[in-house]
Design a protein around this motif. Sequence first.
Motif, PDB file in Angstrom:
ATOM      1  N   LEU A  84       0.845  -1.196   0.000  1.00 54.81           N
ATOM      2  CA  LEU A  84       0.000   0.000   0.000  1.00 54.81           C
ATOM      3  C   LEU A  84       0.878   1.244   0.000  1.00 54.81           C
ATOM      4  CD1 LEU A  84      -2.941   1.032   0.156  1.00 54.81           C
ATOM      5  CD2 LEU A  84      -2.684   1.018   2.646  1.00 54.81           C
ATOM      6  N   LYS A  85       0.667   2.100  -0.972  1.00 50.67           N
ATOM      7  CA  LYS A  85       1.550   3.258  -1.130  1.00 50.67           C
ATOM      8  C   LYS A  85       1.574   4.136   0.109  1.00 50.67           C
ATOM      9  CE  LYS A  85      -1.777   6.164  -3.605  1.00 50.67           C
ATOM     10  NZ  LYS A  85      -2.074   6.821  -4.874  1.00 50.67           N
ATOM     11  N   TYR A  86       0.482   4.235   0.820  1.00 48.42           N
ATOM     12  CA  TYR A  86       0.456   5.072   2.019  1.00 48.42           C
ATOM     13  C   TYR A  86       1.339   4.494   3.123  1.00 48.42           C
ATOM     14  CZ  TYR A  86      -3.471   6.826  -0.618  1.00 48.42           C
ATOM     15  OH  TYR A  86      -4.254   7.327  -1.633  1.00 48.42           O
ATOM     16  N   VAL A  87       1.379   3.185   3.211  1.00 44.54           N
ATOM     17  CA  VAL A  87       2.262   2.524   4.179  1.00 44.54           C
ATOM     18  C   VAL A  87       3.715   2.773   3.790  1.00 44.54           C
ATOM     19  CG1 VAL A  87       3.022   0.287   5.074  1.00 44.54           C
ATOM     20  CG2 VAL A  87       0.576   0.775   4.855  1.00 44.54           C
ATOM     21  N   ARG A  88       4.024   2.633   2.504  1.00 47.48           N
ATOM     22  CA  ARG A  88       5.405   2.868   2.045  1.00 47.48           C
ATOM     23  C   ARG A  88       5.815   4.313   2.273  1.00 47.48           C
ATOM     24  NH1 ARG A  88       3.599   0.416  -2.775  1.00 47.48           N
ATOM     25  NH2 ARG A  88       4.183   2.311  -3.851  1.00 47.48           N
ATOM     26  N   TRP A  89       4.907   5.253   2.023  1.00 48.70           N
ATOM     27  CA  TRP A  89       5.217   6.666   2.245  1.00 48.70           C
ATOM     28  C   TRP A  89       5.492   6.933   3.721  1.00 48.70           C
ATOM     29  CZ3 TRP A  89       0.620   9.157  -0.875  1.00 48.70           C
ATOM     30  CH2 TRP A  89       0.832   8.969  -2.241  1.00 48.70           C
ATOM     31  N   ALA A  90       4.644   6.395   4.601  1.00 52.54           N
ATOM     32  CA  ALA A  90       4.824   6.600   6.038  1.00 52.54           C
ATOM     33  C   ALA A  90       6.135   5.988   6.516  1.00 52.54           C
ATOM     34  CB  ALA A  90       3.644   5.999   6.807  1.00 52.54           C
TER      35      ALA A  90
END
Length: 73
Positions: free
Chosen positions: A56-62
């Motif tokens: 999930l891109k949001y997990v990777r960003w965080a």
Amino acid sequence: MTTIDLDKVLDKAWTDKSLPEILAAPVAALKGVSDRDGELLDEAFGVKTVADLADLKYVRWAQALAALDTTAE
């Protein structure tokens, strides 16, 4: 190489499974994630499996932002 204690991150039913099985497992296989949490993740982001959550891109960003934090220990 990163090591992880599967007993600490997976529900008991999943600790003896292979990595491909764990990645294909519903997110509720993760300790502390309920079936309802899994339903909500699916509704909000289309996350069905542990692999989906990891990607999930949001997990990777965080994670990238947290890695930049030089004040964390």
